[in-house]
Design a protein around this motif. Structure first.
Motif, short mmCIF file in Angstrom:
data_model
loop_
_atom_site.label_atom_id
_atom_site.label_comp_id
_atom_site.label_asym_id
_atom_site.label_seq_id
_atom_site.Cartn_x
_atom_site.Cartn_y
_atom_site.Cartn_z
N VAL A 27 3.07 1.52 -2.72
CA VAL A 27 4.01 1.09 -1.68
C VAL A 27 4.66 -0.23 -2.08
N VAL A 28 5.99 -0.26 -1.98
CA VAL A 28 6.77 -1.46 -2.30
C VAL A 28 7.32 -2.10 -1.02
N ARG A 29 7.66 -1.25 -0.05
CA ARG A 29 8.21 -1.78 1.20
C ARG A 29 7.84 -0.87 2.36
N MET A 30 8.03 -1.41 3.57
CA MET A 30 7.70 -0.68 4.79
C MET A 30 8.69 -1.07 5.86
N TYR A 31 9.02 -0.11 6.72
CA TYR A 31 9.88 -0.38 7.86
C TYR A 31 9.51 0.55 9.00
N CYS A 32 9.95 0.21 10.20
CA CYS A 32 9.67 1.02 11.39
C CYS A 32 10.98 1.45 12.02
N ILE A 33 10.98 2.65 12.57
CA ILE A 33 12.14 3.17 13.30
C ILE A 33 11.67 3.53 14.70
N GLU A 34 12.43 3.09 15.69
CA GLU A 34 12.18 3.41 17.09
C GLU A 34 13.39 4.19 17.60
N PRO A 35 13.40 5.52 17.40
CA PRO A 35 14.60 6.29 17.75
C PRO A 35 14.75 6.47 19.26
N GLU A 113 17.33 -1.77 -2.94
CA GLU A 113 18.48 -1.55 -3.84
C GLU A 113 18.30 -0.28 -4.65
N GLU A 114 17.10 -0.02 -5.14
CA GLU A 114 16.83 1.21 -5.89
C GLU A 114 16.96 2.43 -4.98
N SER A 115 16.53 2.29 -3.74
CA SER A 115 16.63 3.39 -2.77
C SER A 115 18.09 3.74 -2.50
N LYS A 116 18.94 2.72 -2.38
CA LYS A 116 20.35 2.95 -2.07
C LYS A 116 21.06 3.80 -3.12
N VAL A 117 20.71 3.63 -4.40
CA VAL A 117 21.37 4.42 -5.45
C VAL A 117 20.75 5.81 -5.60
N ASP A 118 19.66 6.06 -4.90
CA ASP A 118 18.99 7.36 -4.91
C ASP A 118 19.09 8.01 -3.53
#
Length: 129
Positions: A27-35, A113-118
C-alpha cells in the motif's frame, strides 16, 4: 479478484474489527469515499494498479468488470463483516453505498500521479450497473 477474510471481537469495551491477513506492505496511499445514498460510482479502472476496498462504516454493493472480457462479479461489503476486497489491475470497479453515512476505505499500490496515467473509464451507458 480475492476477498481477504477478517473477523471481529466484541466485549464490554466495544468492537474490534480486523483483517490480519491483509498484507499492507504494497500500500502506497489510502483514501475514503462517503457517497451520497442512491448514487452509483462506476466505472473506473486501471490496467496496472491494484486497489483494496474495506467498508469502514455501513455497507456497499461493489461490482468489478474485467476490462477485456467484460465479465462482471458482484460483492457485498459491510461494516459488520471484516473483509477486504482486492481488485487487481485489468478491472473496472464501481460501487453504491447502501446506507446513509457509509464510508468506503480504499487502499492503492501506486501514488496519485502514477494512478492518473493508468486511469480508464467507462460510462454507465456502456456498461450497465
Amino acid at each position: 479478484m480475492s476477498v481477504i477474510e477478517g473477523n471481529l471481537h466484541r466485549d464490554e469495551r466495544g468492537v474490534v474489527r480486523f483483517v490480519n491477513d491483509f498484507d499492507m506492505s504494497r500500500v502506497v496511499r489510502m483514501y475514503c469515499i462517503e457517497p451520497n445514498l442512491g448514487v452509483v460510482r462506476a466505472w473506473q479502472g486501471h490496467k496496472k494498479e491494484t486497489k483494496w476496498f474495506f467498508a469502514a462504516k455501513g455497507s456497499f454493493f461493489v461490482k468489478t468488470v474485467e476490462m477485456d472480457s467484460l465479465e462482471k462479479k458482484e460483492y457485498l461489503l459491510k461494516d459488520t463483516e471484516s473483509k477486504v476486497l482486492e481488485i487487481p489491475g485489468g478491472h473496472y470497479n464501481g460501487f453504491e453505498g447502501l446506507e446513509e453515512g457509509s464510508v468506503l476505505m480504499i487502499f492503492s499500490d501506486v501514488g496519485l500521479e502514477e494512478s492518473k496515467v493508468d486511469d480508464f473509464r467507462q460510462s454507465l451507458e456502456n456498461i450497465n450497473w
